[in-house]
Scaffold this motif. Structure first.
Motif, PDB file in Angstrom:
ATOM      1  N   ALA A 248      49.290  38.658  35.771  1.00 27.49           N
ATOM      2  CA  ALA A 248      48.053  39.433  35.827  1.00 27.49           C
ATOM      3  C   ALA A 248      48.329  40.812  35.232  1.00 27.49           C
ATOM      4  O   ALA A 248      49.464  41.283  35.232  1.00 27.49           O
ATOM      5  N   CYS A 291      43.286  36.654  31.016  1.00 24.28           N
ATOM      6  CA  CYS A 291      42.572  36.787  32.283  1.00 24.28           C
ATOM      7  C   CYS A 291      41.106  37.168  32.104  1.00 24.28           C
ATOM      8  O   CYS A 291      40.327  37.098  33.068  1.00 24.28           O
ATOM      9  N   SER A 302      44.029  41.572  39.292  1.00 23.05           N
ATOM     10  CA  SER A 302      44.147  40.142  39.584  1.00 23.05           C
ATOM     11  C   SER A 302      43.863  39.327  38.338  1.00 23.05           C
ATOM     12  O   SER A 302      43.381  39.843  37.328  1.00 23.05           O
ATOM     13  N   CYS A 303      44.169  38.042  38.431  1.00 31.42           N
ATOM     14  CA  CYS A 303      43.885  37.102  37.347  1.00 31.42           C
ATOM     15  C   CYS A 303      43.601  35.739  37.959  1.00 31.42           C
ATOM     16  O   CYS A 303      44.324  35.283  38.849  1.00 31.42           O
ATOM     17  N   LYS A 369      44.455  32.167  42.009  1.00 32.62           N
ATOM     18  CA  LYS A 369      44.302  33.596  41.743  1.00 32.62           C
ATOM     19  C   LYS A 369      45.513  34.364  42.253  1.00 32.62           C
ATOM     20  O   LYS A 369      45.967  34.156  43.385  1.00 32.62           O
ATOM     21  N   THR A 371      46.901  38.318  42.895  1.00 29.01           N
ATOM     22  CA  THR A 371      46.428  39.699  43.047  1.00 29.01           C
ATOM     23  C   THR A 371      47.598  40.595  43.426  1.00 29.01           C
ATOM     24  O   THR A 371      48.384  40.258  44.323  1.00 29.01           O
ATOM     25  N   CYS A 372      47.725  41.744  42.752  1.00 35.33           N
ATOM     26  CA  CYS A 372      48.796  42.698  43.035  1.00 35.33           C
ATOM     27  C   CYS A 372      48.217  44.089  43.246  1.00 35.33           C
ATOM     28  O   CYS A 372      47.201  44.454  42.652  1.00 35.33           O
ATOM     29  N   CYS A 404      52.988  42.087  37.385  1.00 31.75           N
ATOM     30  CA  CYS A 404      52.292  41.361  38.451  1.00 31.75           C
ATOM     31  C   CYS A 404      52.408  39.891  38.069  1.00 31.75           C
ATOM     32  O   CYS A 404      51.796  39.447  37.097  1.00 31.75           O
TER      33      CYS A 404
END
Length: 413
Positions: A248, A291, A302-303, A369, A371-372, A404
């Motif tokens: 991401a 993404c 996030s992606c 998904k 997320t960082c 990420c």
């Protein structure tokens, strides 16, 4: 549904992506019940790759005879039919910034386990020769048909190995859905053992590319790193594991009180990354294509990836650098079937072990998904950032850059 360009990019993101599955520690599909101190190897059956073990041990003795790397203090017991072989860098290497600037060196070395027949890889243990400067190590599978290209690349540069920011540099594009990553070490990592019934297929004549990330902030001492491979006969009927990468973007702006800094402008920060890492420094741009959407500054990024084929997830891991604060991986986000399969509420760079999970089946068009969250205030508390002002942080290969990355260890029908 993935459009054709998005699907193509997901399958062939340029090799600016670190395969950390990048800096994983314990194998996502390891077997906790097998965590026993080794005494004597298990008796190998008639089909075990004994020649590989003999060749690897001989090579290890030649490369490590003067104590360049430490033998492991603790290994897990071999299971019936398994053998263990050690492969090592062919000679010592002294790291340096390959483009004359920066504090990181990524170097790839070809190691030969001497596989005279097909085998299953069922575990790995990386032996960093100089843990003070080795930031992480990644092991990649090198099919026999790529050996000549690897030898040519090695011969083209002085000294052992070649510069390889991102992946190995042997492929024009890197397949993030089916990574060639087979093992890794980072702070907190130990020997990995894949759970019974599973393995990574290695064809006869396959070699291993060891990518070592050297942190030059810790010095430029010579290094000779090695790895141990746990092998089982290729005649066994095991399920084949592979690694799927979930990168991401990172778009962390400077804090308001520091926003007048020279590198607080995104374009300037991105140009700096490209200067330090060459062609592989363009990952920040590619991730927004993968993404979707334009770069939006913020601590949380996030992606979402859409599956193009059925698969089953057996293990999960995450990777960030020093400014990372939290990381999650979720399947079927935004639906009644949403489920979090990895939740790291407080990131610890020195504890990057991966985690086995109860198998999770995903069908085509279902999503996953990552997320960082990254924070700039950690700069004020970590020695690695001493004297470094705020900068706009994008994805970069360096120790003080950021990533990420989620990793899934999967099987496919």
């Amino acid at each position: 549904m993935l459009t054709r360009p998005r699907r193509a990019l997901a399958a062939a993101l340029a090799s600016g992506l670190l395969l950390l599955t990048a800096c994983g520690g314990d194998d996502p599909a390891s077997d906790p019940a097998d965590d026993r101190t080794a005494t004597q190897p298990a008796e190998a059956d008639a089909a075990s790759p004994e020649s590989a073990a003999d060749a690897g041990e001989e090579q290890a003795q030649q490369a490590g005879h003067d104590g360049h790397y430490a033998e492991p203090a603790r290994s897990k017991r071999l299971r019936a039919g398994e053998t263990r072989t050690t492969i090592a860098m062919p000679g010592s290497y002294t790291p340096s910034a390959p483009y004359g600037t920066g504090t990181d060196d990524y170097r790839c070395f070809v190691l030969d386990p001497g596989l005279e027949r097909d085998a299953w890889l069922t575990g790995t243990q990386v032996l960093p020769g100089n843990p003070d400067t080795v930031h992480h190590v990644i092991l990649f599978q090198l099919p026999p048909e790529q050996s000549a290209a690897a030898e040519e690349k090695d011969a083209a540069e002085e000294g052992e190995g070649w510069t390889c920011f991102g992946g190995t540099g042997l492929e024009r594009v890197q397949n993030v859905d089916r990574s060639s990553w087979i093992g890794a070490w980072a702070p907190g990592g130990e020997e990995t053992v894949i759970k019974p019934g599973f393995g990574i297929r290695l064809a006869k004549g396959s070699r291993i590319v060891m990518q070592v990330h050297y942190n030059l902030l810790a010095g430029q001492q010579a290094d000779t790193s090695a790895a141990q491979l746990r092998l089982a006969p290729g005649t066994r009927r095991l399920e084949s594991l592979s690694t799927m990468l979930l990168p991401a973007p990172v778009e962390l702006p400077c804090r308001p009180k520091h926003s007048d800094g020279e590198l607080c402008d995104r374009a300037a920060a991105l140009a700096d990354v490209k200067e330090r890492f060459g062609a592989e420094g363009n990952t920040a741009d590619l991730l927004h294509l993968l993404c979707g959407g334009e770069p939006e500054p913020g601590e949380v990024q996030s992606c979402v990836r859409t599956m193009s084929e059925p698969l089953t997830i057996h293990g999960v891991a995450g990777h960030m650098h020093l400014l990372g604060r939290s990381l999650t991986i979720e399947v079927n986000p935004g639906t009644p079937q949403a489920r979090t399969i990895l939740d790291i509420p407080v990131w610890d760079f020195d504890d990057q072990g991966s985690r086995p999970i109860e198998p999770v089946r995903l069908e085509p068009f279902e999503q996953v998904k990552v997320t960082c969250r990254h924070v700039q205030w950690l700069r004020d508390r970590l020695p690695s950032f001493e004297g470094q002002p705020d900068r706009y942080v994008v994805w970069g290969e360096g120790t003080t850059d950021e990533m990420c990355l989620g990793m899934l260890q999967v099987t496919r029908p």
